[in-house]
Design an enzyme around this catalytic site. Sequence first.
Site, PDB file in Angstrom:
ATOM      1  N   GLU A 200       0.808  -1.226   0.000  1.00 52.24           N
ATOM      2  CA  GLU A 200       0.000   0.000   0.000  1.00 52.24           C
ATOM      3  C   GLU A 200       0.837   1.270   0.000  1.00 52.24           C
ATOM      4  OE1 GLU A 200      -0.801  -2.593   1.937  1.00 52.24           O
ATOM      5  OE2 GLU A 200      -2.822  -3.128   1.276  1.00 52.24           O
ATOM      6  N   HIS A 269     -10.021  -4.594  10.913  1.00 48.31           N
ATOM      7  CA  HIS A 269     -10.700  -4.486   9.614  1.00 48.31           C
ATOM      8  C   HIS A 269     -12.006  -3.700   9.700  1.00 48.31           C
ATOM      9  CE1 HIS A 269      -7.850  -7.611   8.531  1.00 48.31           C
ATOM     10  NE2 HIS A 269      -8.223  -7.536   7.268  1.00 48.31           N
TER      11      HIS A 269
END
Lengths: 467, 363
Positions: A200, A269
């Site tokens: 990322e 998450h």
Amino acid sequence: MPIDILMPALSPTMEQGKLAKWLKAEGDRVKAGDIIAEIETDKATMEVEAVDEGVLAKILVADGTENVAVNTPIGVIAADGEDVNAAASGAAKAPPAPQAAEAPAPVAPAEAPAAPAAAPSVPAQAKAYDAASEFPAGAEIVTMTVREALRDAMAEEMRRDADVFVMGEEVAEYQGAYKVTQGLLQEFGARRVIDTPITEHGFAGIGVGAALTGLKPIVEFMTFNFAMQAIDQIINSAAKTLYMSGGQMGCPIVFRGPNGAAARVAAQHSHDYAAWYSNVPGLKVVMPYSASDAKGLLKSAIRDPNPIIFLENEILYGRSFEVPKGDDFLVPIGKAKVVRPGTDVTIVSFGIGMTYALGAAEALAKEGIEAEVIDLRTIRPMDIETVIASVQKTNRCVAVEEGFPQSGVTAEIGMKIMEAAFDYLDAPVARVTGKDVPMPYAANLEKLALPNVGEVVAAAKAVCYRA
Amino acid sequence: MAIAARKTKAGDSAKVAGKTPAKTATRGKSESKAISNIPVFDKEEELHAYREMLLIRRFEEKAGQMYGMGLIGGFCHLYIGQEAVVIGMQMASKEGDQIITGYRDHGHMLACGMESRGVMAELTGRRGGYSRGKGGSMHMFSREKNFYGGHGIVGAQVSLGAGLGFANWYRQDGRVSMAYFGDGAANQGQVYESFNMAQLWKLPVVFVIENNRYAMGTSVNRASAQTDFSRRGVSFGIPGEQVDGMDVRAVRAAGQRAIDHARSGKGPYILEMQTYRYRGHSMSDPAKYRSKDEVQRMREEHDPIEQVRGRLTREHKVGEDEFKAIDAKVREIVNDAAEFATHDPEPDVSELFTDILLEPAQA
């Protein structure tokens, strides 16, 4: 002309120091780069280098002198061939002030222009944005999921502009981890739909670098939780470069992906980052609820010349809404939408928070309370005027989000209402938020950690002083 | 301003003499280097390199002086000692190639042909600065000169630079991006993320590692398990070279190989420039982590500018008068920049709220 050697500032905060030692004597030849003296600051002993060639004509401040103010002449260098004595005699003149006369002195805060960041300039009678005109007149209305709406938005904009491309993990061959990019690889090919490694920080930086050259990347994060690895590039590179370059380097990029809680995926998450990104000047932060807003806002985001944080929600991906057909449907960034008119209390939310807001409005209606429900749609810039216009009518407000309470988006909404419409309030602004805990895994605890319709109903009743 | 505005086109320089070995001599052995292995510059090239490097040297000395006078605030990182790196690379690059670097960026800007006045005025935080006073020493840009900053977050420019290369790959426009970073930044994780993607997609990027031996106060040996930075791309299959970064000829030759490699579609290339900064990390660094002898030895034996000057004197018979004329011209540019940057007004207060967002075009 003789050159004064001035007591140097050697740190951002130094105002004075000790002239510890001269390393050159009067009459010595010096050239640029030679170390001529040592200065003691509060932190360290530093060396002073000559910056010109010549002869050290005169020492004006002796070894060991304490508290020598920055910019005091401490010696004189005579240029090549110059008479040392003549030079020394001319050395008494004051050093040039750091602020030359022509340069304006630093301006006192009082003289600063009215800061847009201060109290929002809301007129006495605020006007709500009218979203009714967003659907093009006569457009065919179709039902589609948020997922399909997002995909169509990207596909349409990629057809329109060859500079638009999508990159991210599993966006191409896998067709999207949540199938949002389904079919894009087949239509646009591998140069414009790019599978990245799991990296990322790196691909966010590559996206920003490409955007600085004028390309228009759509960077998909599999979830915004993973964008934490990339947040430096988002904030320090994407958001700040336009300002730091004096307006030269725009960064037309969209960072998008699911954000916030899904179902049973626990703390790492489930984080809602709306408040984080909304704190940063230089970003726009969009968080749609319906499919039409998802489509119209994503198209606007792709066309926007600024870095956009586009926060989606996994649970909403599969929900269906009415969407006007056609490539021209755009929803403006920075405009809220009154999705249900009412008179008794204003309920403001955004993204999946709208499910609680709308559910509560329905329940309240059964008890005779007509709630006006506003979908912010964009968190930054925030269309507070539409909220204020409603509060001026209802005099009560409940703000709802899934994010954490402290420094949350609802905290900001409450503050803005207080700044602009304090006199209109008949009750303190209430908020319903996610609980102040990392998201638990257990089904019962997860349910408790999230807001629910009942909490919004209770808050609305409380601000209406109804049991 | 002719000095700052020149760029040698790639390919128009004389062919290097003989084949330069993939690994040029490491520092400290340059005396014993076989002369035949060093690419030769003609007189014009030597003079060009001399002028350009001298401009950076004098500019930085002046910046140091102005910092001392309180005219420049905050952090100020000088490039003195490293001039051959950026000048040699610029001599190998073509118009349109992009440059991006970290916070020690003044030299790169001058090498790109950015105006001394605009750079110095940014250092003093004035309206005539490249970022209109809003960026400062570490954050300057020039779209016109393809200079993409000027970045204050160590290592961020490596991913961004790979992104510039990505844009070149996407547009297939034949440009090459040069991403400069130091031995310190070379330990950041995103550097390797960028290496991986750059090689995976064969992006036209040259990664230029300016190894000046110290990441602030930490020597490479204390921070790096692998101090041969040219090998940092080995696991990705990226070729690399160690280069005598104090010799502008060696830099240009290696730069040419790296840029040709990248431009031909073979992907990224790593150049470890072995160089040295004479000054502290920033202005407030007393540099106690190294000996004075070490600094003095580098200055006396390896100075990039003195090397060129020596060759010009010995081999090209350039006389004192000609050097004096060049020096005077450079001083004039630097003094003019300093004068401008001292008297240019601060930004208008209305600038506080400009350049935060761009207006979207009307659809």
